[in-house]
Structure formats: C-alpha cells, structure tokens
Design an enzyme around this catalytic site. Sequence first.
Site, PDB file in Angstrom:
ATOM      1  N   CYS A  61       0.860  -1.178   0.000  1.00 39.14           N
ATOM      2  CA  CYS A  61       0.000   0.000   0.000  1.00 39.14           C
ATOM      3  C   CYS A  61       0.897   1.228   0.000  1.00 39.14           C
ATOM      4  O   CYS A  61       1.680   1.434   0.924  1.00 39.14           O
ATOM      5  CB  CYS A  61      -0.910  -0.008   1.225  1.00 39.14           C
ATOM      6  N   GLN A  69      -0.791  11.655  15.787  1.00 40.41           N
ATOM      7  CA  GLN A  69      -0.839  11.994  14.357  1.00 40.41           C
ATOM      8  C   GLN A  69      -0.069  10.951  13.563  1.00 40.41           C
ATOM      9  O   GLN A  69       0.980  10.488  14.002  1.00 40.41           O
ATOM     10  CB  GLN A  69      -0.233  13.383  14.126  1.00 40.41           C
ATOM     11  N   GLU A  79      -8.652  16.022  27.404  1.00 41.87           N
ATOM     12  CA  GLU A  79      -8.786  14.879  26.486  1.00 41.87           C
ATOM     13  C   GLU A  79      -9.722  13.850  27.118  1.00 41.87           C
ATOM     14  O   GLU A  79      -9.678  13.615  28.321  1.00 41.87           O
ATOM     15  CB  GLU A  79      -7.380  14.291  26.253  1.00 41.87           C
ATOM     16  N   CYS A 132      -9.096  18.287  10.701  1.00 39.56           N
ATOM     17  CA  CYS A 132      -8.867  17.296   9.638  1.00 39.56           C
ATOM     18  C   CYS A 132     -10.110  17.159   8.767  1.00 39.56           C
ATOM     19  O   CYS A 132     -10.175  16.272   7.927  1.00 39.56           O
ATOM     20  CB  CYS A 132      -8.467  15.954  10.240  1.00 39.56           C
TER      21      CYS A 132
HETATM   22  C1  LIG Z   1      -7.614  14.822  16.085  1.00 39.08           C
HETATM   23  S1  LIG Z   1      -7.176  14.144  17.677  1.00 39.08           S
HETATM   24  C2  LIG Z   1      -6.030  15.387  18.221  1.00 39.08           C
HETATM   25  C3  LIG Z   1      -4.996  14.937  19.246  1.00 39.08           C
HETATM   26  C4  LIG Z   1      -3.808  15.846  19.496  1.00 39.08           C
HETATM   27  N1  LIG Z   1      -4.124  17.251  19.479  1.00 39.08           N
HETATM   28  C5  LIG Z   1      -2.652  15.533  18.557  1.00 39.08           C
HETATM   29  O1  LIG Z   1      -2.214  16.403  17.807  1.00 39.08           O
HETATM   30  O2  LIG Z   1      -2.147  14.387  18.616  1.00 39.08           O
HETATM   31  C6  LIG Z   1      -8.634  14.408  18.583  1.00 39.08           C
HETATM   32  C7  LIG Z   1      -8.609  13.945  20.014  1.00 39.08           C
HETATM   33  O3  LIG Z   1      -9.836  14.333  20.646  1.00 39.08           O
HETATM   34  C8  LIG Z   1     -10.221  13.324  21.573  1.00 39.08           C
HETATM   35  N2  LIG Z   1     -11.683  13.545  21.802  1.00 39.08           N
HETATM   36  C9  LIG Z   1     -12.724  13.124  21.036  1.00 39.08           C
HETATM   37  N3  LIG Z   1     -13.883  13.597  21.512  1.00 39.08           N
HETATM   38  C10 LIG Z   1     -13.585  14.360  22.606  1.00 39.08           C
HETATM   39  C11 LIG Z   1     -14.366  15.137  23.511  1.00 39.08           C
HETATM   40  N4  LIG Z   1     -15.696  15.236  23.386  1.00 39.08           N
HETATM   41  N5  LIG Z   1     -13.728  15.784  24.515  1.00 39.08           N
HETATM   42  C12 LIG Z   1     -12.376  15.711  24.651  1.00 39.08           C
HETATM   43  N6  LIG Z   1     -11.577  14.985  23.805  1.00 39.08           N
HETATM   44  C13 LIG Z   1     -12.168  14.326  22.797  1.00 39.08           C
HETATM   45  C14 LIG Z   1      -9.824  12.039  20.896  1.00 39.08           C
HETATM   46  O4  LIG Z   1      -9.678  10.995  21.831  1.00 39.08           O
HETATM   47  C15 LIG Z   1      -8.482  12.447  20.227  1.00 39.08           C
HETATM   48  O5  LIG Z   1      -7.409  12.189  21.099  1.00 39.08           O
END
Ligand SMILES: C[S@@+](CC[C@H](N)C(=O)[O-])C[C@H]1O[C@@H](n2cnc3c(N)ncnc32)[C@H](O)[C@@H]1O
Length: 300
Positions: A6, A130, A180, A255
Amino acid sequence: MDLDYCYIQHPINESIVKSIKEYVECYNVNIYNETTKKGVLRNIITGVGFNTGDVMVILVTKTKELPFENKLVEILRKNVLGLKSVVHNVNNKVTNIIFGEKTKVIFGSEKIEEQIGDLKFNISAQSFFQINTIQTKVLYEKVLEFADLKGLENVFDLYCGTGSISLFLARKAKKVYGVEIVEKAVHDAKENATLNQIANAEFYVGEAGKTVENLYRKGITADVVIVDPPRRGCDQKLLDIIVNMNPEKIVYVSCNPATLARDLAYLNEKSYKAIEVQPVDLFPHTSHVETLIKLRRKNR
Ligand SMILES: C[S@@+](CC[C@H](N)C(=O)[O-])C[C@H]1O[C@@H](n2cnc3c(N)ncnc32)[C@H](O)[C@@H]1O
C-alpha cells in the site's frame, strides 16, 4: 482486499500484513463479518515511530481470546523489524468504533516511543497520535507560530490526545491546560510532560465542553485556545464556553474542512474572525488535508 503493498502506508506495514496473513491462514482464524456480525478478527492497527523505528501491532477481536496468540507473536517477531509491542483488544459490540474496553499486552511493552523535534512521546495502544510524524512537526511549528506566545499566556489545548501540542507550546507559555476524553491518553500526556521535564503543563480527563466549563468556574481561563477536534468538529456548547471565556486568540486545527467551515461560521457570528489559514499535507496522495486557522477576537 488482498493487497501486497500500500503506497500510502509506512513500508513496515508490508511485513506486518504478510505476517498476519500467514497467521490467519495457518491457524484458520475467522475474519469478522460486518454483515453477519460473526467471526473473530475485526481490525489490525499498527503504530510506527518514524524517528525511533519502534513498531506496535494491535489486533482487535470480537472474541475474548485471540486464538494461538503465541504463534502470532512468533511470526511477527520473525518478520517485523523494530517490533516493540503486540497488543490484543476485545470489542464484542455492534459498533463502528474500533477499540473495545479490554486491552492486553501480549508481547513487549505497553507503549512505543516517538520523537518530534526534541520532544519524546510514549504512546499507548488507544492513544491518538498523528499518523505522519514528519508533517506533524511542520503542523505543530505552525500552531506555535499562530499562537504567537510571549511566555505570559495561559493556553488551553483542547482534544489534546497524548499532549503533543501542549508540550510543544509549554516552553513558550506561562501554563498549558490539556483536555482529552481518553483516560489512557491523559496518562500518557502526564508521563510525557515528566519525560520532557516540562512542569507547566496540566492535563485533565473529560469531555472538552464540560471540563472547560469546570475549569472556567474555578477561575481558570485562557488567553489562547487551541482546538484539534475529531472529524465531527467542536460541540457548539464548547464553542459557547470558549467565547464566554473571551480569549484573545483561537487556533483551530482540523482534519475535516466541512465541520471546520461550520464552526468558523459560528465563531465569526460570535466575534472571532479567521485571519490566517495554512493547509498542511498530513495525508499525501489522498484527498484529505489538515487545516490550521488563526482566529482573533474582534473589537466588540
Ligand atoms: C484529532 S485528535 C487530536 C490529538 C492531538 N491534538 C494531537 O495532535 O495528537 C482528537 C482527540 O480528541 C479526543 N476527543 C474526542 N472527543 C472528545 C471530547 N468530546 N472531549 C475531549 N476529547 C475528545 C480524541 O480521543 C483524540 O485524542
């Protein structure tokens, strides 16, 4: 789909897929069928430290047992360079959520290590990280630039995962508060702060809106807010609390352009104007894009 290679995955996945095919064929492991809800093996998730070479393989099964797990570990150890961890997770629910609640390490350590810039991160199986470390460094440097910290600011890093953005910003801020929902990820975030000798970052487990509301009630507010939500974007309740808190700047990491546009329109109504945008190609050769927005409070 029976693929040998892939092009958009890390090349190490080739040896992992080959090993798991060998295991499935030799030991007649049934693949879970989404229609009949029957079968054993549901998902395979791999984690590769681009800068450390650490590899984690996670198998999610419907069943409590992973058949012939020792044989699987044997095959993976034989074929996969840098294998540090093999994890079994059980998910017997009818759901499109990948992970179930029970996780067991069946080989090696509970975490793998990755490095971004001069920061080290220990990452557990269920913690978000990420997927493209090289471009993640570009993304985080841009977050730092958009946040434009002078060392006196309180920063909220909402949806913080393992605290990677928090720790990137902590050295330029007075204090960073990370929020988180996944408990394991917050555990990793705290450990990562210690690992990198960062003392001005605090992490809270909880739903972003409720947790920020509680912090705000306790008199803790932010000068700069970073949000990096999943594809569904931010809850309106969270956006309302952020607006009430009245930070000077918001940096939105997204994203999903559709929910980003929805949330930016709402924030614009509520006095926050998008003043700079930077897409980052975090998912090369796909139609996906990561987008970074800097918003500033309008004069009311
Ligand atoms: C796109 S990731 C971003 C993580 C981090 N900022 C990074 O750059 O690695 C989104 C994160 O939001 C968390 N998440 C999802 N729903 C949430 C909520 N309602 N409240 C708090 N965190 C949440 C997920 O578990 C995930 O770790």
